[in-house]
Design a protein around this motif. Structure first.
Motif, short mmCIF file in Angstrom:
data_model
loop_
_atom_site.label_atom_id
_atom_site.label_comp_id
_atom_site.label_asym_id
_atom_site.label_seq_id
_atom_site.Cartn_x
_atom_site.Cartn_y
_atom_site.Cartn_z
N LEU A 74 -6.14 4.06 4.29
CA LEU A 74 -6.08 5.43 3.79
C LEU A 74 -7.33 5.74 2.96
CD1 LEU A 74 -4.46 8.04 3.60
CD2 LEU A 74 -3.24 7.06 1.66
N LEU A 75 -7.73 4.81 2.11
CA LEU A 75 -8.95 4.99 1.31
C LEU A 75 -10.19 5.00 2.21
CD1 LEU A 75 -10.04 5.23 -1.60
CD2 LEU A 75 -10.28 2.75 -1.60
N LEU A 76 -10.21 4.14 3.22
CA LEU A 76 -11.33 4.10 4.15
C LEU A 76 -11.47 5.44 4.88
CD1 LEU A 76 -13.56 2.38 5.49
CD2 LEU A 76 -11.87 1.75 7.20
N ALA A 77 -10.38 5.98 5.37
CA ALA A 77 -10.41 7.27 6.07
C ALA A 77 -10.85 8.40 5.16
CB ALA A 77 -9.04 7.58 6.66
N CYS A 78 -10.38 8.36 3.93
CA CYS A 78 -10.74 9.39 2.95
C CYS A 78 -12.24 9.37 2.70
CB CYS A 78 -9.97 9.14 1.66
SG CYS A 78 -10.53 10.13 0.29
N HIS A 79 -12.81 8.20 2.45
CA HIS A 79 -14.23 8.12 2.13
C HIS A 79 -15.11 8.31 3.36
CE1 HIS A 79 -14.15 7.60 -2.12
NE2 HIS A 79 -13.19 6.70 -2.01
N ALA A 80 -14.64 7.93 4.53
CA ALA A 80 -15.40 8.22 5.75
C ALA A 80 -15.46 9.73 5.98
CB ALA A 80 -14.77 7.52 6.94
N SER A 81 -14.37 10.41 5.73
CA SER A 81 -14.36 11.88 5.84
C SER A 81 -15.27 12.51 4.81
CB SER A 81 -12.94 12.42 5.66
OG SER A 81 -12.09 11.90 6.64
N VAL B 45 -11.05 -5.02 0.31
CA VAL B 45 -9.91 -5.29 -0.56
C VAL B 45 -8.73 -5.78 0.28
CG1 VAL B 45 -8.93 -2.97 -0.53
CG2 VAL B 45 -8.64 -4.37 -2.54
N GLN B 46 -7.92 -6.64 -0.32
CA GLN B 46 -6.73 -7.14 0.37
C GLN B 46 -5.49 -6.63 -0.35
OE1 GLN B 46 -6.57 -8.78 3.24
NE2 GLN B 46 -8.79 -8.65 3.34
N PRO B 47 -4.56 -6.01 0.30
CA PRO B 47 -4.56 -5.65 1.72
C PRO B 47 -5.55 -4.52 1.98
CG PRO B 47 -2.66 -4.68 0.67
CD PRO B 47 -3.34 -5.53 -0.38
N ARG B 48 -6.09 -4.47 3.20
CA ARG B 48 -7.05 -3.43 3.54
C ARG B 48 -6.43 -2.06 3.33
NH1 ARG B 48 -9.96 -6.13 8.56
NH2 ARG B 48 -11.56 -7.14 7.32
N VAL C 209 0.83 -1.21 0.00
CA VAL C 209 0.00 0.00 0.00
C VAL C 209 0.87 1.26 0.00
CG1 VAL C 209 -2.02 -1.06 1.05
CG2 VAL C 209 -0.24 -0.12 2.52
N GLY C 210 2.08 1.13 -0.41
CA GLY C 210 3.02 2.25 -0.42
C GLY C 210 2.85 3.15 -1.63
N PRO C 211 3.67 4.18 -1.73
CA PRO C 211 3.54 5.17 -2.80
C PRO C 211 3.87 4.68 -4.21
CG PRO C 211 5.34 5.75 -1.33
CD PRO C 211 4.67 4.56 -0.76
N LYS C 212 4.28 3.45 -4.34
CA LYS C 212 4.50 2.88 -5.67
C LYS C 212 3.25 2.21 -6.22
CE LYS C 212 9.43 1.98 -5.16
NZ LYS C 212 10.47 0.94 -5.18
N THR C 213 2.13 2.30 -5.49
CA THR C 213 0.91 1.58 -5.89
C THR C 213 -0.28 2.53 -5.99
OG1 THR C 213 0.18 1.16 -3.63
CG2 THR C 213 1.73 -0.42 -4.58
N THR C 214 -1.33 2.05 -6.64
CA THR C 214 -2.58 2.82 -6.69
C THR C 214 -3.31 2.79 -5.35
OG1 THR C 214 -3.79 0.92 -7.52
CG2 THR C 214 -2.92 2.45 -9.15
N HIS C 215 -2.95 1.84 -4.48
CA HIS C 215 -3.54 1.81 -3.15
C HIS C 215 -3.16 3.06 -2.35
CE1 HIS C 215 -5.40 -2.15 -2.77
NE2 HIS C 215 -4.46 -2.57 -3.59
N PHE C 216 -2.13 3.74 -2.77
CA PHE C 216 -1.70 4.97 -2.10
C PHE C 216 -2.21 6.21 -2.85
CE2 PHE C 216 1.33 8.44 -1.54
CZ PHE C 216 1.34 8.56 -0.16
N TRP C 217 -1.97 6.26 -4.15
CA TRP C 217 -2.27 7.48 -4.92
C TRP C 217 -3.77 7.68 -5.16
CZ3 TRP C 217 1.04 11.02 -4.58
CH2 TRP C 217 2.38 10.70 -4.44
N GLY C 218 -4.54 6.62 -5.23
CA GLY C 218 -5.99 6.76 -5.37
C GLY C 218 -6.60 7.52 -4.20
N PRO C 219 -6.34 7.10 -2.96
CA PRO C 219 -6.87 7.85 -1.82
C PRO C 219 -6.33 9.27 -1.72
CG PRO C 219 -6.21 5.65 -1.13
CD PRO C 219 -5.76 5.82 -2.54
#
Length: 110
Positions: free
Chosen positions: A71-78, A65-68, A12-22
């Motif tokens: 960051l995306l969860l916090a973004c959408h909850a906000s 999603v795996q891995p959970r 989920v680091g900055p080399k992935t969309t799991h980071f840049w999407g959120p």
């Protein structure tokens, strides 16, 4: 340095969309916060409702999603919080959330 390298190369680091999407989605939250200063007449009920549904769906996605993706969860909850507040402002502006007393006062003044 080793912990930074571990974060950089994590799933989920900055080399992935799991980071840049959120990170990009925080723009929705910022836009909603800026819109709090605008009058309720300028709020689109349809768009705000769509944003509420969108954020609710993606909160579930971020949890499943795996891995959970926390960051995306916090973004959408906000975003859900901001959009629900905006939706309540819109509904009050349209007269949907006024109390019976306010409705009676309005009817008697007309």
């Amino acid at each position: 340095m080793a912990s930074f390298r571990a974060f950089l190369n994590s799933p989920v680091g900055p080399k992935t969309t799991h980071f840049w999407g959120p990170v990009a989605n925080w723009g929705f939250v910022v836009a909603g916060l800026v819109d709090m200063n605008k009058p309720p007449e300028m709020i689109s009920g349809n768009m705000t409702g769509a944003m509420c549904i969108y954020s609710a769906l993606f909160m579930r996605f971020a949890w499943m999603v795996q891995p959970r993706n926390y960051l995306l969860l916090a973004c959408h909850a906000s975003n859900e919080t901001v959009q629900l507040y905006q939706l309540s402002r819109w509904a009050k502006g349209q007269g949907y959330l006024s109390s019976e007393t306010q409705k009676k006062e309005k009817a008697s003044s007309e």
